[in-house]
Design a protein around this motif. Structure first.
Motif, short mmCIF file in Angstrom:
data_model
loop_
_atom_site.label_atom_id
_atom_site.label_comp_id
_atom_site.label_asym_id
_atom_site.label_seq_id
_atom_site.Cartn_x
_atom_site.Cartn_y
_atom_site.Cartn_z
N TRP A 1 -5.51 4.79 5.40
CA TRP A 1 -6.92 4.45 5.20
C TRP A 1 -7.22 3.05 5.73
N ILE A 2 -6.30 2.12 5.50
CA ILE A 2 -6.49 0.76 6.03
C ILE A 2 -6.63 0.80 7.55
N THR B 1 -0.73 6.79 1.94
CA THR B 1 -2.13 7.19 2.12
C THR B 1 -3.03 5.98 2.26
N GLN B 2 -2.80 4.94 1.44
CA GLN B 2 -3.61 3.73 1.54
C GLN B 2 -3.44 3.06 2.90
N SER C 1 -6.01 -7.15 -2.35
CA SER C 1 -5.40 -5.87 -2.67
C SER C 1 -5.68 -4.87 -1.56
N SER C 2 -4.98 -3.75 -1.60
CA SER C 2 -5.19 -2.70 -0.60
C SER C 2 -6.60 -2.13 -0.69
N GLU C 3 -7.11 -1.99 -1.92
CA GLU C 3 -8.44 -1.43 -2.11
C GLU C 3 -9.52 -2.31 -1.48
N PRO D 1 0.83 -1.21 0.00
CA PRO D 1 0.00 0.00 0.00
C PRO D 1 0.86 1.25 0.00
N SER D 2 0.33 2.33 -0.56
CA SER D 2 0.99 3.62 -0.44
C SER D 2 0.81 4.13 0.98
N ILE E 1 -9.33 -2.01 2.31
CA ILE E 1 -9.95 -0.77 2.77
C ILE E 1 -11.46 -0.91 2.80
#
Length: 526
Positions: free
Chosen positions: A64-65, A60-61, A112-114, A57-58, A117
């Motif tokens: 958010w996680i 920012t990600q 995935s990170s998305e 993840p970035s 989240i």
């Protein structure tokens, strides 16, 4: 349905009825969601290095996680607390428990990170039904003030106990299984809640709740998310027009929400509660303290593993004394409440917490284990003392039929404080880390950009580069991250010190640790 809560014992003195054995059995069931949520909050911090390596993840990600769960929780708690007053708090608890289990399953196998989240957002949605349900049920089951204070202390103890168990359990799981296993531990607990709740926990609801206001429900969520989004954007990119407009939109919607509540005959949130000084000061205190404490868990778990090089299980053991003392603090508060005023106790607890944060500003690059243990022990013990009294003051201020909404306000402050703590102080830490992490000779620009995202990313990239260059990159990143901790801890300590000063001045002379309330009305099916 016959229960001890339904047939309390009336003292000969004519005071409020005391709870029987079945009420204490119900308390045991109601602490399970609290235990689960606190485990879930602390265990994820230990999984960050592992999921960072797999999902990449970035920065920012990653934030958010960590905090989308708390943001959804904070935005929906008032809505769900009021909904519980209407449809039944036990029923809402069971619906949320089932949803929490399903969302945990999705989070455990996120590709995935998305997706992770999104799964964490669903966990927040389901979790918003659990916390106000448990605390408000305690308000209705335990009518005697001293018994209620003890029940709230036990409730808070389980929250702290879960925070202590999380690092140990999570560390063991991460050393033996995939990082997703930290979410799978939720499933058996949720199954136990679904089985025991209908048997032991009585149902309560507001017999005359009034009309459910959907615009207020929407506003309670929409007022929070734009502000959080704007804060994140400012931390990442500076004060851009979009970020400032987002914050302005959130504050405007918050103002509209407050005005709407004042105009409604049956508001979702009774704003008149904030006119009670004990209530409003306790809410503000909880928000500021959790703002600081949750952020400390976020960076300490990474510091222990990625700077000191300690395994997840041993890292959990390092934080165990502080989390255990938080449990002790809850019980100490019950004893001291008979001798000291509310303001005095809160000042005493928060002074210990602030001292712990100031100690964290001295964390070294090597040999910092003893300092981490001692500083976090002060933080945990102080928070344990103060929160027992503030939570009791908050739910005692509301009439029994509105206990769900009042509990939701308490939990909203708690979760919003934690979410903003990670967002603001986490973003401060990230900002200092990126600023301090200068270019390392021999490392290309793309790799440096990746290393500046998170310390976990820097550790992975340094291992891929290898050799003296990789070691130099990791050492530089560790220095930058530790500098960020020093700055973040200083800010956290100052916030807690202000909370102590405010409570000491505004609650001076207050002795209200609980109040005798009339027996709540119950629905026929309870």
């Amino acid at each position: 349905m016959s229960s001890a809560a339904a047939h309390p014992r009336t003292p000969a003195s004519g005071g409020p009825p005391t709870a029987g054995p079945r009420a204490w059995a119900a308390l045991a069931v109601l602490t399970l969601p609290v235990l689960l949520i606190s485990v879930d909050m602390t265990v994820l911090g230990f999984a960050v290095p592992f999921l960072s390596e797999e999902l990449r993840p970035s920065g920012t990600q990653l934030l958010w996680i960590i905090d989308i769960y708390a943001f959804m929780l904070a935005g929906l708690l008032v809505t769900m607390g009021t909904l519980g007053d209407r449809i039944g708090r036990r029923r809402l608890l069971m619906i949320g428990s089932a949803g929490f289990g399903l969302a945990s399953l999705l989070a455990a196998y996120s590709p995935s990170s998305e997706v992770l989240i999104a799964a964490r957002a669903l966990l927040g949605l389901a979790g918003a039904t659990l916390m106000p349900s448990t605390l408000s049920l305690l308000r209705n089951i335990f009518l005697d003030p001293r018994q209620r204070l003890m029940a709230i202390a036990v409730w808070g103890t389980m929250f702290s106990g879960g925070a202590a168990l999380g690092p140990i359990l999570g560390g063991w799981l991460l050393e033996h299984f995939h990082w997703g296993s930290v979410f799978l531990i939720n499933l058996p607990v949720m199954a136990l809640i679904l089985v025991l709740t209908p048997i032991l926990v009585p149902e309560f609801r507001d017999p005359a709740p009034g009309r459910y206001d959907l615009p207020s429900a929407a506003l309670s969520l929409l007022a929070i998310l734009p502000v959080v989004y704007g804060v994140k954007k400012i931390a990442a990119n500076g004060p851009t027009l979009l970020a400032l407009a987002s914050i302005a939109l959130g504050l405007t919607l918050g103002w509209v929400f407050v005005r709407r509540q004042l105009s409604l005959e049956s508001p979702m949130l009774d704003m008149r509660l904030f006119a009670i000084r004990t209530f409003s000061v306790s809410i503000a205190t909880n928000l500021m303290v959790v703002f600081a404490m949750v952020s400390s868990l976020f960076f300490l778990t990474q510091y222990i593993q990625l700077v000191l090089g300690i395994t997840p299980l041993k890292a959990g053991l390092l934080l165990l004394p502080g989390l255990t003392l938080a449990v002790v603090g809850h019980l100490v508060a019950v004893v001291l409440a008979r001798r000291l005023t509310l303001g005095t106790m809160i000042v005493m607890g928060l002074s210990l917490t602030a001292t712990g944060f100031l100690a964290l500003t001295q964390l070294p690059l090597e040999g910092g284990t003893v300092l981490v243990m001692g500083a976090f022990a002060l933080v945990g013990f102080g928070v344990g003392i103060s929160e027992t009294l503030t939570n009791d003051a908050i739910i005692t201020a509301a009439p029994p039929e509105r206990a769900g909404a009042a509990s939701a306000v308490s939990e909203t402050a708690y979760e919003l404080g934690g979410a903003l703590g990670v967002a603001v102080l986490g973003s401060l830490l990230t900002g200092v880390y990126r600023l301090e992490l200068a270019a390392v000779p021999g490392v290309d620009a793309a790799s440096m950009d990746g290393a500046r995202e998170t310390l976990g990313a820097a550790a992975v990239i340094s291992e891929e580069i290898g050799g003296p260059v990789g070691e130099n990159l990791l050492a530089t990143a560790q220095i930058a991250f530790t500098d960020g901790i020093h700055a973040t801890s200083l800010v956290g300590g100052l916030i807690v010190a202000y909370a102590a000063l405010q409570a000491g001045l505004l609650l001076r002379g207050s002795t209200k640790h609980g109040a005798v309330s009339p027996e709540p009305r119950r629905t026929p099916d309870a």
